[in-house]
Design an enzyme around this catalytic site. Structure first.
Site, PDB file in Angstrom:
ATOM      1  N   LYS A  36      73.019  40.764  24.461  1.00 56.88           N
ATOM      2  CA  LYS A  36      72.630  41.172  22.847  1.00 56.88           C
ATOM      3  C   LYS A  36      73.618  40.310  22.073  1.00 56.88           C
ATOM      4  O   LYS A  36      73.387  39.898  20.878  1.00 56.88           O
ATOM      5  CB  LYS A  36      72.869  42.706  22.682  1.00 56.88           C
ATOM      6  CG  LYS A  36      74.107  43.212  22.769  1.00 56.88           C
ATOM      7  CD  LYS A  36      74.008  44.762  22.993  1.00 56.88           C
ATOM      8  CE  LYS A  36      75.496  45.462  23.092  1.00 56.88           C
ATOM      9  NZ  LYS A  36      75.537  46.583  23.352  1.00 56.88           N
ATOM     10  N   ARG A 131      77.652  59.101  21.477  1.00 53.92           N
ATOM     11  CA  ARG A 131      76.839  58.205  20.903  1.00 53.92           C
ATOM     12  C   ARG A 131      75.374  58.566  21.625  1.00 53.92           C
ATOM     13  O   ARG A 131      74.982  59.818  21.383  1.00 53.92           O
ATOM     14  CB  ARG A 131      77.062  56.760  21.356  1.00 53.92           C
ATOM     15  CG  ARG A 131      76.773  55.813  20.291  1.00 53.92           C
ATOM     16  CD  ARG A 131      76.746  54.368  20.606  1.00 53.92           C
ATOM     17  NE  ARG A 131      76.207  53.710  21.678  1.00 53.92           N
ATOM     18  CZ  ARG A 131      75.902  52.347  21.901  1.00 53.92           C
ATOM     19  NH1 ARG A 131      76.736  51.584  21.411  1.00 53.92           N
ATOM     20  NH2 ARG A 131      75.537  52.062  22.880  1.00 53.92           N
TER      21      ARG A 131
HETATM   22  C1  LIG Z   1      76.262  46.999  24.451  1.00 51.27           C
HETATM   23  C2  LIG Z   1      75.796  47.721  25.586  1.00 51.27           C
HETATM   24  C3  LIG Z   1      76.133  47.645  26.845  1.00 51.27           C
HETATM   25  C4  LIG Z   1      77.112  46.220  27.050  1.00 51.27           C
HETATM   26  O1  LIG Z   1      78.417  46.707  26.652  1.00 51.27           O
HETATM   27  P1  LIG Z   1      79.691  45.771  27.080  1.00 51.27           P
HETATM   28  O2  LIG Z   1      80.928  46.510  26.750  1.00 51.27           O
HETATM   29  O3  LIG Z   1      79.419  44.500  26.182  1.00 51.27           O
HETATM   30  O4  LIG Z   1      79.672  45.408  28.530  1.00 51.27           O
HETATM   31  C5  LIG Z   1      75.849  48.358  27.767  1.00 51.27           C
HETATM   32  N1  LIG Z   1      75.061  49.295  27.303  1.00 51.27           N
HETATM   33  C6  LIG Z   1      74.579  49.856  26.310  1.00 51.27           C
HETATM   34  C7  LIG Z   1      73.744  51.062  26.096  1.00 51.27           C
HETATM   35  C8  LIG Z   1      74.853  48.959  25.253  1.00 51.27           C
HETATM   36  O5  LIG Z   1      74.714  49.277  23.884  1.00 51.27           O
END
Ligand SMILES: *Cc1c(COP(=O)(O)O)cnc(C)c1O
Length: 361
Positions: A36, A131
């Protein structure tokens, strides 16, 4: 090459993915590579898949659609809950999505039914970070309703920690996730094909001898892209932390005094500086440079300049540097490493084109 630009070394991204995939495989944990921060870059997606990731993770449907349009056929998990207004697009382009609301899963089912598809669902459980997540006591009720939906495949459950309140993944909350998976299976007589334990924040736990339990997938973004774990932002041994580089060009280079002068009010981005304590004062009179970068391109405070150079401040389009003993040449390039926040700002800035290099191996 134009400046500013974001350079991506795809070989380093692939190496990071491969290293993490290989370290987690003996634990029975696969890697969903979360792209992302690159807005669904097909080049980066190709590199992480070549590195052994079994699936891609994206937070926004636009990014998923960009990957599909570029020909990516690998499974894609939408890691943010779909918007009700986007369920049609989600079932068209994403194989599965993370969900916490029955109403949205029901809308996904209707959309999938209309398209003659099935959509995978991972129900996210709240483990304390506050969250996204279904409260544990509500999980069986939600599962019961989801199992009634004709075009939904309940793939499993998942959790996300360390994002909102910095809650650390540990044996206790991960055991809770495994136990919830087990109790759902017993209550409904089914098998969950995935328990998605978390993000890069889970690596210390998983690779540090944590009790893996039922966790069989981690969704890894920052660790693959920037080679760091996000709890303490420590570099992960054996990974590249410089796969991404922001490059800017020097447009002014002069020896300047340490103290601003005149009467003081606000700066472009907030309250007036404390002139005595400003970074400029700490450096004394000396060589400064302005690089043509600013808040419109990135988070200036998330940039790490080369050794001997320090960021003194920034406005929309100007980045002021103390350049040690030497004046930089006009037109020369300065290369910066980025935090995750600075990377996200750079990839989302239309002012920063992306250059891919370093060929995948
Ligand atoms: C962004 C995100 C991740 C990835 O997180 P990192 O800390 O970049 O590895 C994984 N799961 C969800 C739900 C996220 O929003």
């Amino acid at each position: 090459m134009s400046t500013p630009r974001l350079e991506v070394d795809l070989g380093k991204v692939q190496h990071n993915a491969r290293t993490l995939v290989d370290r987690l495989a003996p634990l029975g944990v696969g890697v969903t590579a979360v792209t992302k921060a690159t807005l669904g870059s097909v080049e980066v997606a190709t590199a992480v898949l070549a590195g052994g990731a079994h699936r891609l993770g994206e937070s926004r449907i636009e990014n998923v659609e960009r990957l599909r349009a570029a020909g990516v056929v690998a499974p894609i998990l939408l890691v943010r809950s779909p918007m009700l207004s986007q369920v049609d697009r989600v079932v068209t382009s994403a194989d599965a999505s993370c969900n916490t609301e029955v109403e949205i899963v029901a809308a996904l089912s209707e959309a999938a039914l209309a398209q003659g598809r099935r959509h995978g669902v991972v129900l996210m459980v709240e483990l304390g970070d506050l969250r996204e997540g279904i409260l544990a006591e509500d999980l069986e009720r939600v599962v019961k309703e989801v199992l009634r939906l004709p075009a939904i495949h309940l793939r499993g459950i998942g959790a996300n920690l360390a994002c909102q309140n910095g809650v650390v993944p540990d044996d206790r909350n991960m055991a809770r996730l495994s136990a919830l998976a087990g109790s759902v299976e017993v209550a409904f007589g089914l098998h969950l094909v995935e328990v998605s334990g978390g993000s890069s924040a889970n690596l210390d736990w998983a690779l540090g001898g944590g009790a893996i339990g039922r966790v069989d997938d981690l969704r890894l973004g920052e660790s693959i892209l920037l080679g760091r774990e996000p709890l303490h932002r420590t570099p992960i041994e054996g990974l590249h932390t410089d796969a991404f580089t922001l490059v800017g060009e020097v447009i002014e280079a002069k020896v300047k005094p340490s103290q601003p002068w005149g009467s003081f009010a606000q700066t472009a981005f907030g309250p007036a500086v404390d002139t005595a304590g400003s970074r400029s004062a700490e450096h004394g009179e000396g060589p400064r440079a302005i690089v043509a970068l600013g808040h419109q391109d990135t988070d200036p405070w998330g940039l790490t300049p080369p050794p001997g150079i320090e960021v003194l401040g920034a406005s929309s389009d100007h980045l002021v540097l103390a350049t040690g003993a030497a004046l930089l040449a006009l037109g020369s390039e300065v290369r910066f490493q980025l935090t995750y926040g600075a990377l996200v700002r750079a990839t989302t800035s239309s002012a920063v084109p992306v250059w891919h290099g370093g060929g995948t191996r």
